[in-house]
Write a protein that holds these residues in place. Structure first.
Motif, PDB file in Angstrom:
ATOM      1  N   ARG A 145     -60.803  57.481 -47.020  1.00  0.00           N
ATOM      2  CA  ARG A 145     -59.490  56.913 -47.324  1.00  0.00           C
ATOM      3  C   ARG A 145     -59.641  55.812 -48.378  1.00  0.00           C
ATOM      4  NH1 ARG A 145     -56.905  53.066 -42.676  1.00  0.00           N
ATOM      5  NH2 ARG A 145     -55.477  51.839 -43.984  1.00  0.00           N
ATOM      6  N   GLU A 146     -58.926  55.943 -49.500  1.00  0.00           N
ATOM      7  CA  GLU A 146     -58.935  54.865 -50.488  1.00  0.00           C
ATOM      8  C   GLU A 146     -58.349  53.629 -49.806  1.00  0.00           C
ATOM      9  OE1 GLU A 146     -58.913  52.137 -53.240  1.00  0.00           O
ATOM     10  OE2 GLU A 146     -56.976  52.682 -52.360  1.00  0.00           O
ATOM     11  N   ASN A 147     -59.047  52.514 -49.926  1.00  0.00           N
ATOM     12  CA  ASN A 147     -58.813  51.398 -49.010  1.00  0.00           C
ATOM     13  C   ASN A 147     -58.165  50.166 -49.634  1.00  0.00           C
ATOM     14  OD1 ASN A 147     -59.174  50.875 -46.237  1.00  0.00           O
ATOM     15  ND2 ASN A 147     -60.951  49.586 -46.620  1.00  0.00           N
ATOM     16  N   TYR A 152     -50.433  50.532 -49.196  1.00  0.00           N
ATOM     17  CA  TYR A 152     -50.803  49.299 -48.516  1.00  0.00           C
ATOM     18  C   TYR A 152     -51.147  48.160 -49.467  1.00  0.00           C
ATOM     19  CZ  TYR A 152     -50.995  52.072 -44.221  1.00  0.00           C
ATOM     20  OH  TYR A 152     -50.689  52.871 -43.158  1.00  0.00           O
ATOM     21  N   ASN A 259     -54.389  55.642 -49.384  1.00  0.00           N
ATOM     22  CA  ASN A 259     -54.503  54.724 -48.261  1.00  0.00           C
ATOM     23  C   ASN A 259     -53.658  55.116 -47.040  1.00  0.00           C
ATOM     24  OD1 ASN A 259     -55.235  52.371 -46.882  1.00  0.00           O
ATOM     25  ND2 ASN A 259     -55.035  51.099 -48.700  1.00  0.00           N
ATOM     26  N   ASP A 263     -54.851  56.931 -43.517  1.00  0.00           N
ATOM     27  CA  ASP A 263     -54.654  56.234 -42.253  1.00  0.00           C
ATOM     28  C   ASP A 263     -54.070  57.182 -41.208  1.00  0.00           C
ATOM     29  OD1 ASP A 263     -54.405  54.283 -40.326  1.00  0.00           O
ATOM     30  OD2 ASP A 263     -52.913  53.096 -41.393  1.00  0.00           O
TER      31      ASP A 263
END
Length: 375
Positions: A145-147, A152, A259, A263
């Motif tokens: 997941r790109e964080n 977000y 993101n 999630d």
């Protein structure tokens, strides 16, 4: 042994090779974090790691006004890795209604640029899956997941106008997508492929048919794929992915997502292998790594010794693998493998099963059983 030396009260003392900043956090955090430290020490022996405790989380915010004290951040910045129990208490919120506890790892995420949220999804025992006719190992993939971007990125920066209109902005950058796509492809290269066909495959999960931001995300993944001809690229819209992860999870190897989508689908994936109590996670950057179970702090059962430590223990083994890879330290990798085998053996024996998986074992029972099965 590669020792680090420091001066303490005028004399020299020896410190372990790896310094781990340990934040127990809130709710069940101290219990599951303590269990994990115990297992890691049993697997490694003495002199390899120091687990240094630092405050942080919602409970600390109530006492001090700081969810992430400067001392704790400095320790995280200069340690080899971070181990976290759990953070958050539902009643401890900021004026805008968002939970204070989540801000602990969010601050660490952005300050240390932990851009890859890695969520391994593995079925350790077929009986724990709500899906029919699944055996251990049938489900074994990783969600990346790109964080630091996506929807977000607007946290704390969205617009609330006159109590009538609220907006948050989805942010996608070329740099952000390139590095998360490269991370996912590199991870697939290190794995053995999908359970169904043993093929290395990187699946892009998006909504490219509707939104330009996701079409941009997919296009950049396509560009990065040109450098990885040995890894197949695959695509799935996020709504279809929620079906695929239930109907054909064995097809997947590595999945990359923005993101918010990452999630959501990572919790769905966890549900197919037994739930959040067996779901590890790591938040990784180029220089730092934060490891914690994917579950929450469960304050309703805190202090009762009934929480499952499995997700945090598996996050601890993930930490060992990451450190072993970074420092070319085979003893860490071997210890991680022993822990994972011990978890699988403990669950397959069927005698010590945590409550969230249908058993009656306490946090202590599970920890001791894993330690017994290390050998």
């Amino acid at each position: 042994m590669d020792w680090v030396h420091t001066i303490h009260r005028g004399g020299w003392i020896e410190m372990a090779k790896y310094q781990i900043a340990t934040i127990e956090g809130d709710g069940i955090g101290p219990e599951v974090c303590g269990a994990t430290v115990h297992v890691l020490k049993e697997a490694l022996g003495s002199g390899i790691m120091d687990f240094n405790q630092f405050p942080g989380g919602a409970s600390h915010y109530v006492k001090s006004g700081f969810v992430l004290p400067e001392e704790t951040f400095a320790a995280c910045q200069h340690s080899h890795a971070m181990l976290h129990g759990a953070a958050g208490l539902p009643d401890v919120t900021y004026p805008d209604g968002t939970e204070v506890g989540n801000d602990l790892h969010l601050q660490l995420r952005f300050k240390l640029d932990l851009y890859a949220n890695v969520r391994p999804i593995r079925l350790y025992q077929g009986d724990f899956s709500p899906l029919k006719n699944r055996q251990a190992g049938d489900i074994d993939y990783v969600i990346v997941r790109e964080n630091t971007e996506g929807l977000y990125a607007s946290r704390g920066a969205g617009v609330l106008l006159r109590g009538e209109v609220a907006t948050d902005t989805l942010v996608v950058t070329r740099k952000g997508v390139e590095r998360i796509a490269k991370f996912a492809f590199e991870l697939s290269r290190k794995r053995s492929g999908a359970p169904s066909d043993h093929k290395r495959r990187m699946t892009v999960c998006d909504k490219a048919n509707i939104l330009r931001s996701y079409a941009f995300f997919r296009a950049i993944c396509d560009e990065v794929a040109q450098s990885y001809p040995d890894v197949a690229i695959d695509y799935s819209y996020v709504d279809a992915m929620t079906v695929h992860l239930v109907k054909r999870p064995e097809f997947y190897d590595v999945i990359v997502a923005e993101n918010m989508f990452g999630d959501i689908i990572s919790d769905l994936g966890a549900a197919t292998v037994g739930g959040m109590g067996i779901a590890p996670s790591g938040e990784l950057g180029d220089h730092h790594g934060l490891f914690q179970g994917a579950h929450g702090s469960a304050p309703d059962i805190a202090g009762l010794n009934v929480a499952s430590p499995l997700a945090t223990i598996l996050s601890g083994s993930f930490m060992l693998r990451w450190l072993g890879d970074r420092h070319q330290d085979q003893q860490l990798t071997e210890a991680a493998e022993r822990i994972e085998r011990a978890v699988e053996l403990t669950l397959s024996q069927g005698k010590v099963i945590p409550r969230d998986l249908g058993g009656q074992a306490s946090c202590t029972d599970v920890t001791q059983a894993i330690c017994r099965n290390l050998d």
